[in-house]
Design a protein around this motif. Structure first.
Motif, PDB file in Angstrom:
ATOM      1  N   ARG A   7      81.013 -25.110  -9.417  1.00  0.00           N
ATOM      2  CA  ARG A   7      82.051 -25.897  -8.837  1.00  0.00           C
ATOM      3  C   ARG A   7      81.082 -26.773  -8.293  1.00  0.00           C
ATOM      4  O   ARG A   7      80.349 -26.708  -7.920  1.00  0.00           O
ATOM      5  CB  ARG A   7      82.183 -25.031  -7.652  1.00  0.00           C
ATOM      6  N   LEU A   8      81.497 -28.190  -8.078  1.00  0.00           N
ATOM      7  CA  LEU A   8      81.437 -28.892  -6.871  1.00  0.00           C
ATOM      8  C   LEU A   8      81.400 -28.343  -5.477  1.00  0.00           C
ATOM      9  O   LEU A   8      81.841 -28.120  -5.604  1.00  0.00           O
ATOM     10  CB  LEU A   8      81.925 -30.349  -7.246  1.00  0.00           C
ATOM     11  N   SER A   9      80.512 -28.834  -4.932  1.00  0.00           N
ATOM     12  CA  SER A   9      80.449 -28.765  -3.610  1.00  0.00           C
ATOM     13  C   SER A   9      81.569 -29.048  -2.711  1.00  0.00           C
ATOM     14  O   SER A   9      82.344 -30.277  -3.486  1.00  0.00           O
ATOM     15  CB  SER A   9      78.419 -29.440  -2.532  1.00  0.00           C
ATOM     16  N   ASP A  10      81.965 -28.571  -1.389  1.00  0.00           N
ATOM     17  CA  ASP A  10      83.093 -29.081  -0.382  1.00  0.00           C
ATOM     18  C   ASP A  10      83.232 -30.115  -0.453  1.00  0.00           C
ATOM     19  O   ASP A  10      82.587 -30.644   0.162  1.00  0.00           O
ATOM     20  CB  ASP A  10      83.785 -27.799   0.145  1.00  0.00           C
ATOM     21  N   LYS A  11      84.205 -30.614  -1.086  1.00  0.00           N
ATOM     22  CA  LYS A  11      84.943 -31.691  -0.316  1.00  0.00           C
ATOM     23  C   LYS A  11      85.970 -32.427   1.070  1.00  0.00           C
ATOM     24  O   LYS A  11      86.694 -31.560   1.291  1.00  0.00           O
ATOM     25  CB  LYS A  11      85.579 -32.749  -1.464  1.00  0.00           C
ATOM     26  N   SER A  12      85.707 -32.888   0.841  1.00  0.00           N
ATOM     27  CA  SER A  12      86.959 -33.964   2.669  1.00  0.00           C
ATOM     28  C   SER A  12      87.985 -34.491   1.392  1.00  0.00           C
ATOM     29  O   SER A  12      88.141 -34.671   0.824  1.00  0.00           O
ATOM     30  CB  SER A  12      85.986 -35.046   2.816  1.00  0.00           C
ATOM     31  N   HIS A  13      88.751 -34.117   2.004  1.00  0.00           N
ATOM     32  CA  HIS A  13      90.343 -34.925   2.017  1.00  0.00           C
ATOM     33  C   HIS A  13      90.420 -36.509   2.261  1.00  0.00           C
ATOM     34  O   HIS A  13      90.799 -37.322   3.350  1.00  0.00           O
ATOM     35  CB  HIS A  13      91.807 -34.070   2.888  1.00  0.00           C
ATOM     36  N   SER A  14      89.751 -37.165   1.187  1.00  0.00           N
ATOM     37  CA  SER A  14      89.547 -38.663   1.170  1.00  0.00           C
ATOM     38  C   SER A  14      89.167 -39.154   0.169  1.00  0.00           C
ATOM     39  O   SER A  14      88.904 -38.363  -1.242  1.00  0.00           O
ATOM     40  CB  SER A  14      87.228 -38.191   2.274  1.00  0.00           C
ATOM     41  N   TRP A  15      89.427 -40.605  -0.028  1.00  0.00           N
ATOM     42  CA  TRP A  15      89.578 -41.109  -1.147  1.00  0.00           C
ATOM     43  C   TRP A  15      87.782 -41.430  -1.276  1.00  0.00           C
ATOM     44  O   TRP A  15      87.843 -42.076  -2.799  1.00  0.00           O
ATOM     45  CB  TRP A  15      90.137 -42.326  -0.760  1.00  0.00           C
ATOM     46  N   GLY A  16      87.609 -41.507  -0.424  1.00  0.00           N
ATOM     47  CA  GLY A  16      86.040 -42.111  -0.895  1.00  0.00           C
ATOM     48  C   GLY A  16      83.703 -41.176  -0.743  1.00  0.00           C
ATOM     49  O   GLY A  16      85.040 -40.105  -1.854  1.00  0.00           O
ATOM     50  N   ASN A  17      83.325 -41.609  -1.344  1.00  0.00           N
ATOM     51  CA  ASN A  17      82.604 -40.767  -1.847  1.00  0.00           C
ATOM     52  C   ASN A  17      81.991 -39.519  -0.918  1.00  0.00           C
ATOM     53  O   ASN A  17      81.444 -38.204  -1.745  1.00  0.00           O
ATOM     54  CB  ASN A  17      81.522 -41.504  -1.716  1.00  0.00           C
ATOM     55  N   ASP A  18      82.994 -38.937   0.192  1.00  0.00           N
ATOM     56  CA  ASP A  18      83.024 -37.813   0.518  1.00  0.00           C
ATOM     57  C   ASP A  18      83.946 -36.890  -0.332  1.00  0.00           C
ATOM     58  O   ASP A  18      84.470 -35.513   0.229  1.00  0.00           O
ATOM     59  CB  ASP A  18      83.023 -37.579   2.075  1.00  0.00           C
ATOM     60  N   GLY A  19      85.221 -37.544  -0.999  1.00  0.00           N
ATOM     61  CA  GLY A  19      86.440 -36.528  -1.034  1.00  0.00           C
ATOM     62  C   GLY A  19      85.742 -37.179  -2.908  1.00  0.00           C
ATOM     63  O   GLY A  19      85.216 -37.115  -3.326  1.00  0.00           O
ATOM     64  N   LEU A  20      87.382 -37.496  -3.111  1.00  0.00           N
ATOM     65  CA  LEU A  20      88.386 -38.043  -4.502  1.00  0.00           C
ATOM     66  C   LEU A  20      86.825 -38.779  -5.312  1.00  0.00           C
ATOM     67  O   LEU A  20      86.684 -38.768  -6.651  1.00  0.00           O
ATOM     68  CB  LEU A  20      89.131 -38.683  -4.517  1.00  0.00           C
ATOM     69  N   ALA A  21      86.779 -39.755  -5.251  1.00  0.00           N
ATOM     70  CA  ALA A  21      85.746 -40.193  -5.612  1.00  0.00           C
ATOM     71  C   ALA A  21      84.679 -40.123  -6.112  1.00  0.00           C
ATOM     72  O   ALA A  21      83.476 -40.935  -7.138  1.00  0.00           O
ATOM     73  CB  ALA A  21      85.368 -42.045  -4.511  1.00  0.00           C
TER      74      ALA A  21
END
Length: 517
Positions: free
Chosen positions: A318-332
């Motif tokens: 699994r990919l590491s935990d992401k934020s609820h975000s459109w950016g490179n810390d999330g969806l992007a």
């Protein structure tokens, strides 16, 4: 140990991939841009491998860790702890990968369980965090079905157990675990439990394991106590066969007694180990991470997030935990980091939980109070669509709780789409088990002459399905780079490539194109 170094002159138009998965958002390296990574220090919470691959067919491998730096004109390998192998005999990225995979991390022919690829996964983390219960887990599963989503793997996350290292169900939260598992099986789910290599001090398990030398020791020879995200714990020494035998015994008891199907193997990150630690077999911190991954090989239902040099193995990554975000810390980040997983040999990939899996998005700083969070419903839908044609997809925040009827139905459609592609994804997974090839592939991997090295917002599912999710808030259209051939879009349009064109992207659409000639 003498550490080695190496300098390679970059070839004209040459780009590089490799190192650690979280750097996927920066890949490819090269093109006049500088990049640097020291894999001795950290894997940034995800997978890593001592491998670099070039668009011009070159590969660099070491059996141990190294650091590297890319400057205009040069690739510099620094502080390599093992023999450096450089191969310059191939002509493109795919050939370099296949050569490296065959030589250094050959696929072992095994696959994780088929259900991972043919149905969504459901994890209790965001809904229940540290308070999962038997009743809430059953209600979650029943809601999946009531809302028209297909059953799949359900993972009961942290704090189902008595304590870290005491891998028995918490009797108040789970009064009848066997009845729960039987019910979940009846509903069509397979059941996995969260686990980790930590052992709480001053517990019966700690005393038992310490007496038998099964815990990691620090440089003084005393049992090491390490701080991690849940406090301070001792660490199981997974280089010690007795420790692994004890741990496997705990897991097999859960399987035999309660019908548990498998386990989520969390933590194991190199950051929790020290170079000076004493263990049954001396290991670099990355080597302890590798030893933890080997524990999961006996369980077809498994999941890992932190892994080192475990490519070609039947492990869910699994990919590491992401934020609820459109950016490179999330969806992007999902596509570039997912592509990096595949190019590092981790073919059986899963994005993070749909909508993001960072607990800080839903709990306050001390993890005791659930925040009132208004999730971005558009973002949630685009997360689901982006995940739908990955090898796997995983829900956690319940779509039926956080979304209105329109956005919920779009999430249900994404889940169904994954199931519709299940047979195709499973065929690619079997191919990966035999060859090591990625399931989702970089455009430059499949079409090496197309100049697609910097295309990071679309991917190939195998060699014939191009997937171009929407990653920008409010986007009513997006640009698609289509390679040579005749392509049929999900919208019914036939498009001749190569070309770059704009296509409409209403919220209901996940753009995808099938190569028909």
């Amino acid at each position: 140990m003498e550490r080695k170094s190496l300098e390679l002159e970059l070839l004209p138009g040459e780009y590089w991939w490799g190192g650690i998965v979280p750097d996927g958002v920066k890949m490819p390296f090269g093109g006049g841009m500088e990049a640097e990574r020291d894999m001795h220090a950290s894997l940034l919470g995800n997978q890593g491998s001592p491998l670099l691959l070039s668009s011009r067919g070159r590969a660099v491998w070491s059996e141990d860790t190294f650091g590297f730096r890319i400057t205009p004109g040069k690739l510099i390998i620094q502080e390599a702890e093992g023999e450096l192998h450089v191969d310059e005999s191939k002509s493109n990225l795919a050939e370099a990968f296949r050569h490296a995979a065959n030589r250094y991390f050959p696929a072992d022919g095994r696959c994780p369980e088929a259900l991972f690829f043919t149905a969504p996964q459901y994890n209790t983390w965001i809904e229940m965090t540290y308070e999962p219960t038997q009743d809430k887990t059953i209600a979650y599963a029943e809601s999946v079905l009531a809302n028209g989503m297909p059953p799949g793997v359900i993972m009961i996350d942290d704090n189902w157990m008595q304590d870290y290292g005491n891998w028995t169900f918490h009797s108040e939260r789970f009064p009848d675990p066997r009845a729960m598992t039987d019910k979940l099986h009846e509903l069509g789910f397979k059941v996995m439990l969260w686990t980790c290599p930590f052992v709480s001090p001053d517990s019966a398990s700690f005393r038992y394991l310490e007496k038998r030398g099964c815990l990691l020791r620090d440089e003084t020879g005393k049992t090491a106590i390490r701080q991690w995200w849940n406090g301070f714990s001792a660490v199981l020494d997974c280089t010690n066969p007795d420790a692994v035998e004890w741990y496997n015994g705990q897991l097999h008891t859960l399987m035999d007694r309660y019908g548990i199907d498998g386990f989520k193997f969390d933590a194991g990150d190199p950051e929790f180990y020290r170079l000076s630690d004493k263990s049954a077999e001396p290991r670099h911190p990355n080597g302890h991470c590798e030893a933890w991954a080997k524990v999961g090989l006996d369980y077809p239902f498994n999941e890992f997030r932190a892994c080192w040099k475990s490519a070609g193995k039947p492990l869910v990554q699994r990919l590491s935990d992401k934020s609820h975000s459109w950016g490179n810390d999330g969806l992007a980040s999902l596509i570039p980091n997912g592509l990096a997983q595949g190019l590092l040999g981790y073919a059986f990939t899963c994005p993070d939980m749909i909508g993001g899996g960072q607990v800080g998005d839903v709990l306050n700083e001390d993890f005791t109070v659930r925040k009132h969070v208004e999730l971005d419903q558009e973002l949630f839908v685009r997360y689901a669509q982006c995940s739908a044609l990955f090898p796997m997809m995983q829900f956690s925040a319940a779509p039926w709780r956080v979304l209105d009827k329109e956005h919920l139905e779009l999430n249900v459609e994404a889940a169904r789409l994954h199931a519709e592609y299940g047979e195709e994804i499973m065929a690619l997974a079997r191919h990966a088990a035999e060859t090591g090839e990625p399931i989702i592939r970089h455009m430059a991997y499949v079409f090496p002459e197309g100049g697609y090295e910097h295309v990071r917002d679309q991917f190939m599912l195998g060699c014939r399905t191009l997937v171009a999710p929407v990653l920008t808030k409010g986007a009513a259209s997006r640009s698609i780079a289509l390679p040579p051939g005749t392509w049929r879009g999900d919208d019914g349009n036939i498009v001749e490539g190569p070309c770059v064109f704009e296509t409409a992207t209403p919220l209901s659409r996940l753009p995808r194109y099938e190569l028909i000639d």
